[in-house]
Design an enzyme around this catalytic site. Structure first.
Site, PDB file in Angstrom:
ATOM      1  N   LYS A 177      44.304  41.224  44.771  1.00 19.44           N
ATOM      2  CA  LYS A 177      42.927  40.837  44.456  1.00 19.44           C
ATOM      3  C   LYS A 177      42.618  41.118  42.988  1.00 19.44           C
ATOM      4  O   LYS A 177      43.214  42.013  42.395  1.00 19.44           O
ATOM      5  CB  LYS A 177      41.946  41.659  45.311  1.00 19.44           C
TER       6      LYS A 177
ATOM      7  N   ARG B 134      43.808  39.310  60.046  1.00 19.07           N
ATOM      8  CA  ARG B 134      44.170  38.517  61.226  1.00 19.07           C
ATOM      9  C   ARG B 134      45.541  38.907  61.774  1.00 19.07           C
ATOM     10  O   ARG B 134      45.813  38.736  62.957  1.00 19.07           O
ATOM     11  CB  ARG B 134      44.082  37.024  60.876  1.00 19.07           C
TER      12      ARG B 134
HETATM   13  N1  BES Z   1      38.964  42.002  53.623  1.00 21.37           N
HETATM   14  C1  BES Z   1      38.969  40.679  53.125  1.00 21.37           C
HETATM   15  C2  BES Z   1      37.663  39.928  53.401  1.00 21.37           C
HETATM   16  C3  BES Z   1      36.445  40.439  52.717  1.00 21.37           C
HETATM   17  C4  BES Z   1      36.035  39.893  51.527  1.00 21.37           C
HETATM   18  C5  BES Z   1      35.646  41.401  53.304  1.00 21.37           C
HETATM   19  C6  BES Z   1      34.880  40.332  50.916  1.00 21.37           C
HETATM   20  C7  BES Z   1      34.493  41.853  52.696  1.00 21.37           C
HETATM   21  C8  BES Z   1      34.103  41.303  51.502  1.00 21.37           C
HETATM   22  C9  BES Z   1      40.109  39.890  53.756  1.00 21.37           C
HETATM   23  O1  BES Z   1      41.234  40.615  54.079  1.00 21.37           O
HETATM   24  C10 BES Z   1      40.527  38.860  52.762  1.00 21.37           C
HETATM   25  O2  BES Z   1      41.015  39.242  51.732  1.00 21.37           O
HETATM   26  N2  BES Z   1      40.340  37.589  53.096  1.00 21.37           N
HETATM   27  C11 BES Z   1      40.714  36.532  52.241  1.00 21.37           C
HETATM   28  C12 BES Z   1      41.367  35.470  53.085  1.00 21.37           C
HETATM   29  C13 BES Z   1      41.995  34.382  52.290  1.00 21.37           C
HETATM   30  C14 BES Z   1      43.233  34.900  51.580  1.00 21.37           C
HETATM   31  C15 BES Z   1      42.351  33.258  53.223  1.00 21.37           C
HETATM   32  C16 BES Z   1      39.449  35.985  51.582  1.00 21.37           C
HETATM   33  O3  BES Z   1      38.432  35.893  52.253  1.00 21.37           O
HETATM   34  O4  BES Z   1      39.498  35.700  50.392  1.00 21.37           O
HETATM   35 MN    MN Z   2      42.586  40.781  52.463  1.00 19.60          MN
END
Ligand code: BES
Ligand code: MN
Ligand code: ZN
Length: 501
Positions: A276, A350
């Protein structure tokens, strides 16, 4: 944190006016012609010779939600200050429970370190006022060398006019139990990721659960290997802190249904190799909010003795990039044998959930509720205060209804068939992400559906936005962990327990 002590006081004579509390909380309503004093504040108004509305109005009070106006009493009451909290406009059936909860929370936040308060909002709704006051007073000072000021330790609660003392006492006990469950979830979310990692989280889960007589089983990394939990092991592989799968079981007397709860427990989500950006990454300390909520709810179910069998699963892992991390391109063999091609290591929730969901079905539950901070797409679609609720049609709608009734908020969202094709993989049974951004919240739900047993009523609650407040405090919600969706989960359990189906 420890909750304040709540004591019921009778609605008579000088119970309010002679109280030794440092503040007396009253409600105000946004009426047609300006601010009005809400029920419960009659004694305070009398002590002001019926001038309270005038005084409030002169101070600019409107009775709006989240408005708090303080009035010095100059000896008219023993308490030195009246805290008037806005309830907002009166709804058709009168002031709602959530209005009372929010006003109570806003008042509690405005007490500025008073340790002893008296609330009259309880005369409108006893349960909501206790929950709101307790949650508004919540602070997390574990890591402050000098916690600033005192905190609320004692609250006198004015009894409603109608109802028996025993009934009120039971309501108070239930409200305190619910508030402490929410506070437990908040504490876990607020605990930093260097302190709360899979093994330490499992220890805390065991402590909490054993104190209420739940049975606890913790699978460590070796157990997970023996059991072939490929999702949890894949995601957890990059961290020096090895993953865990916690299973908690509460068995009530003569249970009318079996409910499985599953909560995402990523103790920190860096994104892994698909790392990230640095900005706001610290918020990913909250990526275990689902696991915190199901732990708190299972413990609460035991405390409140719901006639249910509740089994909670907490798949715990830290998503880190390292030489041992899983990578984009890897194929994981999940618990139960399905294979997943990892396209993006940041879609890790997931993967750990799929393992836990398949395992949960082996207990043969009547319902499955899973909750997670799963997608950034959830707050994009619904904002920060409305959870996305997906799953099997009927149960999903029921859970979304309950979420709104509790005041936590939730909205039913679809799982469109056509999205499944976007998850087709070149090499495995399914890929963990699609090649596009459309319907990201729903895609995650569609992925999870592949792992849910056929005909099992299930709900998936995406709380990516609502579980963690990064903006400012409002109502009974401070900054940081909110404890969402503990009250929704508890209310769904209560409903199933009450109706027997
Ligand atoms: N933990 C994150 C989702 C999240 C984002 C929670 C912001 C709280 C605040 C999750 O694991 C994630 O990174 N999801 C990705 C999925 C994508 C790679 C398909 C996302 O939402 O960007
Ligand atoms: Mn994630
Ligand atoms: Zn995550």
């Amino acid at each position: 944190m420890t909750l304040p002590q709540f004591t019921l006081i009778d609605n008579r004579d000088d119970a309010v006016t002679a109280s030794r509390a440092e503040a007396v909380i009253i409600g105000t309503v946004q009426g047609e012609d300006g601010v009005e004093v809400a029920d419960g504040a009659q004694a305070v108004d009398a002590a002001f010779d019926g001038t309270l509305t005038e005084v409030l109005s002169a101070l600019g009070a409107k009775g709006k939600a989240d408005e708090v106006v303080k009035i010095p009493t100059f000896g008219r009451l023993t308490a030195p200050v009246v805290v008037a909290a806005g309830l907002g406009k009166r709804a058709e059936g009168g002031v709602t429970a959530e209005q009372v909860r929010r006003a109570s929370g806003a008042a509690a936040r405005a007490l500025n370190g008073a340790s002893h308060a008296l609330t009259t909002l309880s005369a409108i709704d006893l349960q909501a006022s206790v929950e709101g006051t307790a949650l508004g007073a919540y602070t997390f000072t574990e890591y402050k060398s000098e916690p600033n000021g005192h905190s609320l330790t004692e609250v006198e609660v004015l009894r409603p006019v109608s109802g028996e003392h025993d009934e009120h006492r039971n309501t108070l006990t239930a409200a305190s139990a619910i508030a402490s469950a929410v506070a437990l979830a908040r504490d876990l979310v607020n605990t930093p990721p260097n302190e709360l990692f899979p093994a330490s989280f499992a220890d805390r889960a065991r402590e909490q659960a054993e104190a209420e007589g739940l049975s606890v089983e913790v699978l460590d990394e070796k157990d997970l290997e023996r059991g072939r939990y490929g999702g949890i092991l894949g995601v957890g592989g990059g961290s020096a802190r090895k993953p865990r799968l916690v299973r908690l079981r509460y068995r009530g007397e003569r249970p009318v249904a079996k409910v499985a709860l599953v909560g995402k427990g990523i103790t920190f989500d860096t994104g892994g190799i698909s790392i990230k950006p640095a900005a706001n990454m610290e918020n990913m300390t909250s990526d275990m909010a689902g696991a915190a909520a199901v732990l708190a709810t299972a413990v609460l179910a035991a405390k409140l003795r719901y006639p249910l069998e509740v089994t909670a699963y907490l798949p715990l892992a830290e998503n880190m990039p390292s030489a041992t991390a899983y990578r984009p391109g890897d194929v994981l063999e999940m618990y139960g044998g399905k294979t997943v091609e990892v396209i993006n290591t940041d879609a890790e929730g997931r993967l750990v959930l799929a393992d836990a969901i398949v395992r949960a079905a082996e207990d043969d539950p009547d319902y499955l509720i899973e909750t997670s901070t799963l997608t950034g797409a959830q707050p994009i679609a619904l904002g920060n205060r409305t959870a996305g609720v997906m799953g099997s049609d009927e149960f999903r709608d029921r859970v979304a209804d309950v979420a709104r009734r509790t005041g936590e908020g939730g909205w039913a969202m679809p799982l469109p068939e056509e999205l499944r094709a976007d998850l087709d993989s070149r090499v495995a049974d399914i890929a963990n992400v699609t090649g596009n951004r459309w319907g990201g919240m729903l895609v995650a739900g569609v992925f999870l559906r592949e792992f849910v047993a056929e005909n099992l009523p299930w709900a998936h609650i995406d709380v990516a936005g609502p579980a963690y407040n990064t903006t400012s405090a409002w109502g009974y919600t401070g900054k940081g962990g909110t404890g969402v969706p503990v009250r929704t989960l508890a209310a769904v359990l209560a409903e199933i327990a009450g109706s027997g189906d």
